[in-house]
Design a protein around this motif. Structure first.
Motif, PDB file in Angstrom:
ATOM      1  N   THR A  42       0.094   9.628  -4.263  1.00  0.00           N
ATOM      2  CA  THR A  42      -0.440   9.228  -5.567  1.00  0.00           C
ATOM      3  C   THR A  42      -1.963   9.168  -5.533  1.00  0.00           C
ATOM      4  N   PRO A  43      -2.597  10.350  -5.556  1.00  0.00           N
ATOM      5  CA  PRO A  43      -4.061  10.349  -5.603  1.00  0.00           C
ATOM      6  C   PRO A  43      -4.554   9.870  -6.966  1.00  0.00           C
ATOM      7  N   MET A  44      -5.699   9.244  -6.960  1.00  0.00           N
ATOM      8  CA  MET A  44      -6.328   8.826  -8.206  1.00  0.00           C
ATOM      9  C   MET A  44      -7.344   9.894  -8.605  1.00  0.00           C
ATOM     10  N   ILE A  45      -7.474  10.088  -9.909  1.00  0.00           N
ATOM     11  CA  ILE A  45      -8.345  11.132 -10.445  1.00  0.00           C
ATOM     12  C   ILE A  45      -9.560  10.491 -11.104  1.00  0.00           C
ATOM     13  N   GLN A  46     -10.700  11.082 -10.844  1.00  0.00           N
ATOM     14  CA  GLN A  46     -11.937  10.692 -11.531  1.00  0.00           C
ATOM     15  C   GLN A  46     -12.472  11.967 -12.178  1.00  0.00           C
ATOM     16  N   ARG A  47     -12.366  12.075 -13.476  1.00  0.00           N
ATOM     17  CA  ARG A  47     -12.693  13.327 -14.180  1.00  0.00           C
ATOM     18  C   ARG A  47     -14.198  13.622 -14.237  1.00  0.00           C
ATOM     19  N   ARG A  48     -15.017  12.570 -14.184  1.00  0.00           N
ATOM     20  CA  ARG A  48     -16.470  12.713 -14.169  1.00  0.00           C
ATOM     21  C   ARG A  48     -17.027  11.585 -13.326  1.00  0.00           C
ATOM     22  N   PRO A  49     -18.234  11.700 -12.816  1.00  0.00           N
ATOM     23  CA  PRO A  49     -18.809  10.618 -12.008  1.00  0.00           C
ATOM     24  C   PRO A  49     -18.908   9.283 -12.740  1.00  0.00           C
ATOM     25  N   ASP A  50     -19.002   9.307 -14.070  1.00  0.00           N
ATOM     26  CA  ASP A  50     -19.105   8.053 -14.826  1.00  0.00           C
ATOM     27  C   ASP A  50     -17.767   7.621 -15.426  1.00  0.00           C
ATOM     28  N   ALA A  51     -16.669   8.228 -14.954  1.00  0.00           N
ATOM     29  CA  ALA A  51     -15.330   7.873 -15.441  1.00  0.00           C
ATOM     30  C   ALA A  51     -14.599   7.038 -14.390  1.00  0.00           C
ATOM     31  N   ASN A  52     -13.683   6.204 -14.849  1.00  0.00           N
ATOM     32  CA  ASN A  52     -12.885   5.388 -13.936  1.00  0.00           C
ATOM     33  C   ASN A  52     -11.921   6.263 -13.123  1.00  0.00           C
ATOM     34  N   TRP A  53     -11.517   5.758 -11.973  1.00  0.00           N
ATOM     35  CA  TRP A  53     -10.457   6.361 -11.167  1.00  0.00           C
ATOM     36  C   TRP A  53      -9.128   5.946 -11.796  1.00  0.00           C
ATOM     37  N   VAL A  54      -8.200   6.912 -11.972  1.00  0.00           N
ATOM     38  CA  VAL A  54      -6.949   6.624 -12.667  1.00  0.00           C
ATOM     39  C   VAL A  54      -5.777   7.329 -11.972  1.00  0.00           C
ATOM     40  N   ALA A  55      -4.641   6.627 -11.889  1.00  0.00           N
ATOM     41  CA  ALA A  55      -3.370   7.217 -11.454  1.00  0.00           C
ATOM     42  C   ALA A  55      -2.268   6.595 -12.303  1.00  0.00           C
ATOM     43  N   VAL A  56      -1.261   7.398 -12.645  1.00  0.00           N
ATOM     44  CA  VAL A  56      -0.154   6.933 -13.468  1.00  0.00           C
ATOM     45  C   VAL A  56       1.148   7.185 -12.721  1.00  0.00           C
ATOM     46  N   VAL A  57       1.999   6.159 -12.662  1.00  0.00           N
ATOM     47  CA  VAL A  57       3.330   6.301 -12.062  1.00  0.00           C
ATOM     48  C   VAL A  57       4.354   5.666 -12.995  1.00  0.00           C
ATOM     49  N   GLU A  58       5.595   6.120 -12.878  1.00  0.00           N
ATOM     50  CA  GLU A  58       6.692   5.507 -13.613  1.00  0.00           C
ATOM     51  C   GLU A  58       7.525   4.720 -12.620  1.00  0.00           C
ATOM     52  N   LEU A  59       7.706   3.415 -12.904  1.00  0.00           N
ATOM     53  CA  LEU A  59       8.410   2.520 -12.000  1.00  0.00           C
ATOM     54  C   LEU A  59       9.599   1.889 -12.702  1.00  0.00           C
ATOM     55  N   GLU A  60      10.612   1.566 -11.921  1.00  0.00           N
ATOM     56  CA  GLU A  60      11.802   0.925 -12.455  1.00  0.00           C
ATOM     57  C   GLU A  60      11.473  -0.487 -12.921  1.00  0.00           C
ATOM     58  N   ASP A  61      11.915  -0.796 -14.116  1.00  0.00           N
ATOM     59  CA  ASP A  61      11.708  -2.125 -14.686  1.00  0.00           C
ATOM     60  C   ASP A  61      12.516  -3.158 -13.904  1.00  0.00           C
ATOM     61  N   GLY A  62      12.037  -4.410 -13.900  1.00  0.00           N
ATOM     62  CA  GLY A  62      12.782  -5.503 -13.296  1.00  0.00           C
ATOM     63  C   GLY A  62      12.473  -5.757 -11.836  1.00  0.00           C
ATOM     64  N   LYS A  63      11.455  -5.102 -11.275  1.00  0.00           N
ATOM     65  CA  LYS A  63      11.117  -5.265  -9.861  1.00  0.00           C
ATOM     66  C   LYS A  63       9.650  -5.634  -9.694  1.00  0.00           C
ATOM     67  N   ARG A  64       9.327  -6.085  -8.493  1.00  0.00           N
ATOM     68  CA  ARG A  64       7.937  -6.337  -8.085  1.00  0.00           C
ATOM     69  C   ARG A  64       7.572  -5.281  -7.035  1.00  0.00           C
ATOM     70  N   TYR A  65       6.385  -4.736  -7.136  1.00  0.00           N
ATOM     71  CA  TYR A  65       5.939  -3.691  -6.229  1.00  0.00           C
ATOM     72  C   TYR A  65       4.624  -4.089  -5.570  1.00  0.00           C
ATOM     73  N   HIS A  66       4.580  -4.010  -4.251  1.00  0.00           N
ATOM     74  CA  HIS A  66       3.338  -4.218  -3.504  1.00  0.00           C
ATOM     75  C   HIS A  66       2.545  -2.919  -3.513  1.00  0.00           C
ATOM     76  N   PHE A  67       1.214  -3.046  -3.590  1.00  0.00           N
ATOM     77  CA  PHE A  67       0.364  -1.855  -3.538  1.00  0.00           C
ATOM     78  C   PHE A  67      -1.040  -2.227  -3.098  1.00  0.00           C
ATOM     79  N   ARG A  68      -1.769  -1.205  -2.676  1.00  0.00           N
ATOM     80  CA  ARG A  68      -3.201  -1.322  -2.381  1.00  0.00           C
ATOM     81  C   ARG A  68      -3.833   0.044  -2.631  1.00  0.00           C
ATOM     82  N   TYR A  69      -5.141   0.049  -2.744  1.00  0.00           N
ATOM     83  CA  TYR A  69      -5.884   1.296  -2.875  1.00  0.00           C
ATOM     84  C   TYR A  69      -6.435   1.675  -1.506  1.00  0.00           C
ATOM     85  N   LEU A  70      -6.464   2.979  -1.221  1.00  0.00           N
ATOM     86  CA  LEU A  70      -7.045   3.489   0.019  1.00  0.00           C
ATOM     87  C   LEU A  70      -8.202   4.404  -0.345  1.00  0.00           C
ATOM     88  N   LEU A  71      -9.390   4.031   0.127  1.00  0.00           N
ATOM     89  CA  LEU A  71     -10.605   4.783  -0.180  1.00  0.00           C
ATOM     90  C   LEU A  71     -10.997   5.629   1.020  1.00  0.00           C
TER      91      LEU A  71
END
Length: 101
Positions: A42-71
């Motif tokens: 799940t790479p994050m996309i930055q469309r321009r240097p002044d744009a935010n980093w963004v990634a979109v995923v679809e997750l199953e409702d009703g759960k908790r998910y652990h995550f972190r960003y890797l730079l």
């Protein structure tokens, strides 16, 4: 920052992970138990240097998910706007997206 949008009819939630454009990195990925902590899944996309980093995923409702960003494949970062935080077995803390409510 997290944005959540229910997907009608399939029990999934579209979760958008957002890091500010001021995040200093050449590559950013979001890793979590939803993608087996795979740095390439799940790479994050930055469309321009002044744009935010963004990634979109679809997750199953009703759960908790652990995550972190890797730079640049070596530096971990939490999302300070996450729904919750929990300790992990490595002596650090994971961000949590909570879809259980």
């Amino acid at each position: 920052m997290l944005k959540k949008q229910p997907i009608p009819g399939n029990g999934q939630i579209r979760v958008t992970f957002i890091l500010p454009h001021t995040t200093r990195a050449d590559r950013v990925s979001v890793l979590g138990d939803f993608n087996d902590w795979d740095a390439t899944a799940t790479p994050m996309i930055q469309r321009r240097p002044d744009a935010n980093w963004v990634a979109v995923v679809e997750l199953e409702d009703g759960k908790r998910y652990h995550f972190r960003y890797l730079l640049d494949g070596k530096r971990w970062l939490n999302d300070w706007y996450a729904d919750d935080f929990e300790d992990n077995p490595f002596g650090t803390t994971d961000s949590v997206v909570d879809l259980s409510q």
